[in-house]
Scaffold this active site. Structure first.
Site, short mmCIF file in Angstrom:
data_model
loop_
_atom_site.label_atom_id
_atom_site.label_comp_id
_atom_site.label_asym_id
_atom_site.label_seq_id
_atom_site.Cartn_x
_atom_site.Cartn_y
_atom_site.Cartn_z
CG ASP A 1 63.03 96.77 101.60
OD1 ASP A 1 63.81 96.36 102.49
OD2 ASP A 1 62.20 96.02 101.03
CD GLU B 1 68.89 90.27 118.97
OE1 GLU B 1 68.17 91.28 118.89
OE2 GLU B 1 70.08 90.28 119.30
CB THR C 1 60.06 91.03 112.56
OG1 THR C 1 59.38 92.09 113.24
CG2 THR C 1 59.40 89.70 112.88
CG HIS D 1 54.45 98.57 108.65
ND1 HIS D 1 55.46 98.06 109.44
CD2 HIS D 1 53.30 98.33 109.34
CE1 HIS D 1 54.93 97.54 110.55
NE2 HIS D 1 53.64 97.69 110.51
NE ARG E 1 64.14 104.55 105.60
CZ ARG E 1 63.22 103.75 106.14
NH1 ARG E 1 62.06 104.26 106.55
NH2 ARG E 1 63.44 102.46 106.26
CD GLN F 1 56.73 93.73 111.01
OE1 GLN F 1 56.69 94.53 111.93
NE2 GLN F 1 57.35 92.56 111.10
N1 APR Z 1 69.07 87.73 109.61
C1 APR Z 1 68.02 87.50 110.47
N2 APR Z 1 67.59 88.42 111.39
C2 APR Z 1 68.24 89.59 111.44
C3 APR Z 1 69.35 89.90 110.60
C4 APR Z 1 69.76 88.90 109.65
N3 APR Z 1 70.78 89.08 108.80
N4 APR Z 1 69.81 91.15 110.90
C5 APR Z 1 69.00 91.62 111.90
N5 APR Z 1 68.06 90.69 112.23
C6 APR Z 1 66.98 90.82 113.22
C7 APR Z 1 67.34 91.56 114.50
O1 APR Z 1 67.87 90.67 115.47
C8 APR Z 1 65.98 92.13 114.93
O2 APR Z 1 65.27 91.19 115.73
O3 APR Z 1 65.98 91.61 112.60
C9 APR Z 1 65.22 92.30 113.60
C10 APR Z 1 65.03 93.74 113.14
O4 APR Z 1 64.18 94.36 114.08
P1 APR Z 1 63.70 95.88 113.88
O5 APR Z 1 64.84 96.72 113.53
O6 APR Z 1 62.92 96.23 115.10
O7 APR Z 1 62.77 95.82 112.57
P2 APR Z 1 61.24 95.35 112.43
O8 APR Z 1 60.88 94.31 113.44
O9 APR Z 1 61.04 95.01 111.02
O10 APR Z 1 60.46 96.73 112.77
C11 APR Z 1 59.05 96.73 112.71
O11 APR Z 1 59.01 99.08 113.19
O12 APR Z 1 60.04 101.07 112.83
C12 APR Z 1 58.91 100.35 112.53
O13 APR Z 1 57.50 100.43 110.64
C13 APR Z 1 58.78 100.09 111.04
O14 APR Z 1 58.24 98.02 109.88
C14 APR Z 1 58.97 98.56 110.94
C15 APR Z 1 58.53 98.08 112.29
#
Ligand code: APR
Length: 236
Positions: free
Chosen positions: A99, A210, A183, A116, A65, A96
């Protein structure tokens, strides 16, 4: 899309960011298409039990990573967030993400609350010490005390750092604009934190491709890529 709000109208902005903020840098999200947890089981790579069971495979996972993130660049969305923060210094980033892309895009590290943790810090639990480190591969994996360094990341089952949580909560309770970016709002306690801003009367905006589990909380739902929507909200 006609932007319902403009950043320059606000005094104390909080950007609340998730993995979607870094998606346009080529960093996979966790749960979307091609998401990290679709490919890896977090119980084997992102929890203390897995680390105690097999520290080297957990480190191999995190080295990959670190290597991947180091090969990527902040995207225009990161740069807009940093530019707003430079222009409007009361701006706080509550993220959250682990990176470090907000910092690489020029955001003031003192105005970032990393809920996080970070890929770029190590922790020795035996000696309870933390240090910055960006070596890839990370070496040596063992601390001088003989214990393993572990990534200073909040893994599943870990507690968040109460000092970071308090800082984030204060910023959310004092802001006049909350902008949630990328998120899915399914991981707690982070997912619930935007509620502090709502309860304090801030204008709330959700930027995402979404609807999410928390969409109902927001005044404005801006559907689109983070960098494109941010450009609209930042335009004069
Ligand atoms: N622009 C806007 N939104 C986006 C884009 C984009 N280009 N690409 C993806 N998304 C949205 C997706 O639709 C989704 O709702 O980003 C979100 C990513 O969701 P997750 O993958 O669940 O990430 P996150 O919410 O940050 O996860 C929270 O979970 O795994 C743990 O600790 C980890 O910090 C992380 C936490």
């Amino acid at each position: 899309m006609r932007a319902p709000i403009k950043f320059r109208y606000f005094q104390r902005i909080v950007f609340f960011t998730g993995a979607g903020m870094s998606a346009e840098s080529g960093i996979p999200t966790y749960r979307g298409a091609g998401g990290l947890w679709k490919e890896y089981n977090y119980e084997d790579f992102a929890c203390q039990r897995a680390f105690e069971r097999d520290p080297s495979s957990v480190w191999d996972f995190h080295d990959k990573r670190r290597e991947m993130v180091q090969s990527k660049e902040p995207n225009p969305g990161h740069r807009i967030v940093s530019a707003v923060q430079t222009r409007q210094p009361n701006t706080i980033i509550v993220t959250q993400n682990i990176d470090g892309m907000h910092q690489r895009a020029g955001a003031d590290p003192d105005a970032i609350a990393e809920l996080h943790g970070s890929l770029w810090r190590l922790r020795c639990d035996a000696e309870n010490k933390v240090r910055a480190d960006d070596s890839v591969p990370m070496n040596p994996r063992k601390c001088s005390c003989g214990g393993y360094w572990r990534p200073d990341i909040v893994w599943f089952g870990d507690q968040l750092d109460h000092r970071v949580v308090r800082r984030a909560r204060e910023a959310l309770e004092e802001c006049d604009l909350l902008v949630s970016i990328g998120t899915s709002a399914v991981v707690y306690p982070a997912a619930d934190m935007p509620r502090y801003a709502k309860q304090a009367g801030a204008v709330t905006v959700e930027i995402n491709l979404e609807d999410t589990a928390m969409s109902g909380l927001y005044d404005h739902h801006l559907r689109g890529k983070a960098s494109e929507v941010l450009a609209e909200l930042d335009a004069v």
